[in-house]
Structure formats: C-alpha cells, structure tokens
Design a protein around this motif. Structure first.
Motif, PDB file in Angstrom:
ATOM      1  N   ALA B  85      45.922  46.345  55.388  1.00  0.00           N
ATOM      2  CA  ALA B  85      45.326  45.174  55.800  1.00  0.00           C
ATOM      3  C   ALA B  85      45.276  44.111  54.644  1.00  0.00           C
ATOM      4  N   VAL B  86      45.198  44.509  53.452  1.00  0.00           N
ATOM      5  CA  VAL B  86      44.962  43.372  52.306  1.00  0.00           C
ATOM      6  C   VAL B  86      46.444  43.286  51.957  1.00  0.00           C
ATOM      7  N   LEU B  87      47.444  44.145  51.877  1.00  0.00           N
ATOM      8  CA  LEU B  87      48.672  43.883  51.690  1.00  0.00           C
ATOM      9  C   LEU B  87      49.350  43.016  52.210  1.00  0.00           C
ATOM     10  N   GLU B  88      49.053  42.679  53.657  1.00  0.00           N
ATOM     11  CA  GLU B  88      49.837  41.880  54.646  1.00  0.00           C
ATOM     12  C   GLU B  88      49.228  40.599  54.251  1.00  0.00           C
ATOM     13  N   GLN B  89      47.896  40.564  53.865  1.00  0.00           N
ATOM     14  CA  GLN B  89      47.418  39.258  53.581  1.00  0.00           C
ATOM     15  C   GLN B  89      47.924  38.637  52.181  1.00  0.00           C
ATOM     16  N   VAL B  90      48.208  39.748  51.335  1.00  0.00           N
ATOM     17  CA  VAL B  90      48.841  39.345  50.028  1.00  0.00           C
ATOM     18  C   VAL B  90      50.189  38.653  50.211  1.00  0.00           C
ATOM     19  N   GLY B  91      50.799  39.424  50.879  1.00  0.00           N
ATOM     20  CA  GLY B  91      52.251  39.135  51.497  1.00  0.00           C
ATOM     21  C   GLY B  91      52.315  37.682  51.933  1.00  0.00           C
ATOM     22  N   ALA B  92      51.511  37.369  52.828  1.00  0.00           N
ATOM     23  CA  ALA B  92      51.429  35.960  53.351  1.00  0.00           C
ATOM     24  C   ALA B  92      50.988  35.162  52.463  1.00  0.00           C
ATOM     25  N   ILE B  93      50.347  35.319  51.527  1.00  0.00           N
ATOM     26  CA  ILE B  93      50.002  34.381  50.234  1.00  0.00           C
ATOM     27  C   ILE B  93      51.364  34.311  49.472  1.00  0.00           C
ATOM     28  N   GLY B  94      51.949  35.297  48.951  1.00  0.00           N
ATOM     29  CA  GLY B  94      53.089  35.377  48.217  1.00  0.00           C
ATOM     30  C   GLY B  94      52.832  34.916  46.843  1.00  0.00           C
ATOM     31  N   ASP B  95      51.952  35.358  46.198  1.00  0.00           N
ATOM     32  CA  ASP B  95      51.812  34.916  44.672  1.00  0.00           C
ATOM     33  C   ASP B  95      51.647  36.007  43.877  1.00  0.00           C
ATOM     34  N   VAL B  96      52.409  36.041  42.797  1.00  0.00           N
ATOM     35  CA  VAL B  96      52.536  37.150  41.946  1.00  0.00           C
ATOM     36  C   VAL B  96      51.230  37.642  41.396  1.00  0.00           C
ATOM     37  N   ALA B  97      50.262  36.727  41.016  1.00  0.00           N
ATOM     38  CA  ALA B  97      48.874  36.919  40.555  1.00  0.00           C
ATOM     39  C   ALA B  97      48.142  37.719  41.665  1.00  0.00           C
ATOM     40  N   ALA B  98      48.463  37.363  42.888  1.00  0.00           N
ATOM     41  CA  ALA B  98      47.738  38.241  44.106  1.00  0.00           C
ATOM     42  C   ALA B  98      48.166  39.633  44.059  1.00  0.00           C
ATOM     43  N   TYR B  99      49.483  39.710  43.636  1.00  0.00           N
ATOM     44  CA  TYR B  99      50.170  40.898  44.030  1.00  0.00           C
ATOM     45  C   TYR B  99      49.413  41.970  42.512  1.00  0.00           C
ATOM     46  N   ALA B 100      49.521  41.412  41.556  1.00  0.00           N
ATOM     47  CA  ALA B 100      48.831  42.036  40.247  1.00  0.00           C
ATOM     48  C   ALA B 100      47.603  42.569  40.603  1.00  0.00           C
ATOM     49  N   GLU B 101      46.564  41.530  41.247  1.00  0.00           N
ATOM     50  CA  GLU B 101      45.224  42.073  41.571  1.00  0.00           C
ATOM     51  C   GLU B 101      45.314  43.075  42.680  1.00  0.00           C
ATOM     52  N   PHE B 102      46.222  43.170  43.572  1.00  0.00           N
ATOM     53  CA  PHE B 102      46.126  44.046  44.400  1.00  0.00           C
ATOM     54  C   PHE B 102      46.549  45.421  43.883  1.00  0.00           C
ATOM     55  N   VAL B 103      47.405  45.710  43.060  1.00  0.00           N
ATOM     56  CA  VAL B 103      47.420  46.816  42.453  1.00  0.00           C
ATOM     57  C   VAL B 103      46.411  47.483  41.954  1.00  0.00           C
ATOM     58  N   ALA B 104      45.575  46.760  41.262  1.00  0.00           N
ATOM     59  CA  ALA B 104      44.200  47.399  40.758  1.00  0.00           C
ATOM     60  C   ALA B 104      43.151  47.794  41.929  1.00  0.00           C
ATOM     61  N   PHE B 105      43.397  46.766  42.951  1.00  0.00           N
ATOM     62  CA  PHE B 105      42.553  47.053  44.133  1.00  0.00           C
ATOM     63  C   PHE B 105      42.796  48.351  44.765  1.00  0.00           C
TER      64      PHE B 105
END
Lengths: 128, 264
Positions: B85-105
């Motif tokens: 669910a989170v990944l889909e939203q991160v994908g929607a934003i398409g931001d590199v910083a968001a991806y980095a945050e997602f890995v930790a999450f």
C-alpha cells in the motif's frame, strides 16, 4: 507444646487432628493414646485427619505405629477423612499403611468399628 | 506517508480483506488496522511507548487469528500488505528521497511481520496444549454406577500423565459422593504391561487409604495371559472378568441385594 485432645465416645477413642503435626506432638499423642486405651478399655481408635493438608513419611509411619500399638491392647485403629492429595502423597512415598483400616468419613469409621451411632431424625435408621 | 494517510489505509484494508475472505467484517478490520497504522506512525516518529504498544497490539491480533484458525501466512500478510500500500503511494510521488525512506520503512514492517509470525506459532502451541489437556480430562470419566459405587471405564493406553488424572478425579469424586466402592474397568485398555499395572496399583492403594475398596474388572483372556507371563502381582486386589461381575461383587459387599433377574 501443643497436645492433641483425645475424646471418648462409648467404647471408641476419637483423635481429631486440627493442627500441623510436629514430631514432638506426635510422640506425645502416642503416649497419651496408649495411656487412655488402657485406662478406658477402649475397643477402637479413630484418627480423623480431615483437616490435615500435608503429610510426610514420619506422619505416615505414625499411623502404622499407633495401629500396631493399639492392636496390642486389643483396640482397632481406623484412619478417617484422608484427603485425595494426602493419599496420593502417601502412595508416592511408598507407604500403604498395611494393617490400618480406613474410612471416608467419621460416620463410616464409627460404623466400621461397630460403634452405635446416635439415631437422629428419620434418615438415620439405615445402619445395618 | 502522513499526507496520504487515508489513501494508504484504504488500500491496506482492501488488500487484507481479500486475504481474510469474509472471516472478519471489513469494519472490524478497518478499526484494527487504523489502530495499528496510528501506532506505526507514532513509532516511526520516534516515540518509545508507541513501539511497545505496537508490539502488544500486534501480539494480540496474531493470537486471536491463531485461535480463529487463520493460517500463519494469512496472518503475516495482513502486516506485509502495508508495504505494498505504501509502495504504491511512493511510486505515485516518484521521488528518490521517498524511495530511500521506503527502504527503511520496509525493513521495519518486516520486523513486525516476523513478530506476528512468532506470536502466531506460540499461540497455536498453546491451543494444542489446551486441547491435549481437555482430551485427557474427557478420556478419564468417573461415573456413578450405583449408590456408593463409582465406575472408572479406562479406554486407551495408560501413561503416567493419564494415570495421574484418573487418580485425582477418582479420589475427588470419592470424597464428593462418599462412595465405598470403585470399579476400575480396563476392558478398553489394549495392553497391560508392568508400568500400567504399577499405575493401577497406585490408584487402588490411594483409594484404599481413603477408605474405599477398589475392584479391577475387564481382564480379557489375552490380558490375563500377559499379566501371568510378566509375573505381575495384583496382591489382594479383587479382579473380575467383566464389569457386570465387578458391579455384582461391589453391590453384594455394600449390602445391596439383587432380587430376580435371569442370571441371579
């Protein structure tokens, strides 16, 4: 030191143990009991242990000692009211109390010794 | 993640609902997950207490799931679905910083998933242990055969644990009913070895200490042969071939007289 009271009902001596038994108390009880059997000419001894929660091998041997002692003086011993936990403990300790008769409660113990029970009310006439 | 709270939560609930297939209502699930979500938000925000609460809440949920009969992966997936669910939203934003945050999450969520798995296994073991105990009690009934006569029909192999239960229940019932006699019926015991005999003897001895006479019945021909071959001594304990014989014996001893009847 505490002494266990010995009651006399007809030809039967009743020992109701209500306290945690110390070795000294037990020895005193044996002495008192032997004395009373001779003095009263009792035919039976009932040891009521309904209130006893914990036994050890010493107490277990006490029953056997009292039984053989009173048999020498022509009195039969019945141990009544033993709790399940106590019975299990004694069996696990390997004490089977050979020679001691047992009964579930005081009334059955009295009947076992052939002691006349007082008839109370209409329900009390079923004794054989 | 905070800004898209509702979207993520909705998607999470959708994903999990597909997995549980109607065993929990959607509103219940939504309440459960939004509580979890709140706690996750707070603990990723750095609150110490929230992390503890989160673990407690997860433990509780996986324990309930284990009782309800969910499979372990179904239980764990309800946590892992959050990642998607989170990944889909991160994908929607398409931001590199968001991806980095997602890995930790994501690794945090993995830990939580493992926790549910562990609790799930522990809860299942507890359920099995409870059932074993119930089975033990069910398999050792003590019944009243007659006034003053109890019956203990034993079925299956006697081991130490079962004998202990038999002994305890029998003795308790003796006190309750004031019974003078007990019939231990071993018709349903497939084999008697020295250990079983030892257990039986102990039970009879304990009952005798309390002032009750026991009789062992149901000694079948093969069992009699085994007992003699093994050299087992039952001492002065009366033994009978059938339950009927034992009952008759006990009734005679207790002074009940049977009148008439074909066999009398």
């Amino acid at each position: 030191m505490e002494r266990v009271p010995i009651l006399k009902i007809g030809q039967v001596l009743l020992v109701s143990i209500q306290v945690d038994l110390q070795d000294q108390t037990v020895l005193a009880l044996q002495e008192d009991l032997a004395d009373r059997i001779v003095r009263t000419g009792a035919r039976g001894v009932i040891i009521d242990i309904t209130a006893v929660d914990i036994v050890d091998s010493f107490i277990g041997r006490m029953f056997a000692t009292i039984a053989s002692m009173s048999r020498l003086m022509d009195a039969e011993t019945v141990v009544v009211g033993m709790r399940p936990a106590v019975a299990i403990t004694l069996v696990e300790l390997g004490l089977s109390l050979g020679g001691v008769r047992t009964a579930l409660d005081l009334e059955k113990g009295m009947r076992l010794l052939g002691a006349p029970l007082p008839a109370i009310g209409p329900g009390a006439v079923d004794s054989p | 993640m905070r800004s898209r709270r509702d979207v993520i939560l909705d998607r999470w609930v959708d994903l999990v609902v597909a997995g549980v297939r109607g065993r929990i209502t959607e509103s219940e699930l939504r309440a459960e997950l939004s509580e979890l979500y709140g706690l996750i938000e707070r603990s990723t925000g750095g609150e110490r207490e929230a992390a503890g609460e989160l673990r407690a809440a997860l433990t509780e949920i996986s324990r309930t799931r284990a009782r309800q009969g969910f499979s372990p992966s179904e239980t764990a997936v309800s946590v892992f679905a959050l990642k998607q669910a989170v990944l889909e939203q991160v994908g929607a934003i398409g931001d590199v910083a968001a991806y980095a945050e997602f890995v930790a999450f994501s690794s945090g969520v993995d830990d939580l998933g493992l926790l549910t798995f562990e609790t799930y296994a522990a809860a299942r073991e507890q359920v099995i242990a409870d059932q074993t105990e119930q089975l033990l009690e069910l398999s050792t009934p003590v019944v009243k055969l007659w006034e003053g006569i109890l019956g203990v029909p034993l079925v299956g192999t006697l081991d130490s644990a079962r004998t202990q239960v038999v002994m305890e229940t029998l003795l308790e019932r003796l006190v309750e009913t004031g019974s003078q006699f007990a019939v231990i019926d071993i018709t349903g015991v497939p084999a008697v070895d020295t250990e079983v005999a030892q257990h039986l003897l102990k039970t009879v001895m304990a009952a005798r200490l309390m002032g009750t006479d026991c009789v062992i019945s149901g000694i079948r021909p093969q069992i009699a042969q085994t007992i003699v071959a093994l050299g087992i001594e039952f001492g002065d304990i009366p033994t009978k071939a059938s339950l009927a014989d034992a009952l008759e014996w006990a009734m005679e001893r207790s002074g009940t007289r049977l009148v008439g009847g074909a066999g009398a």
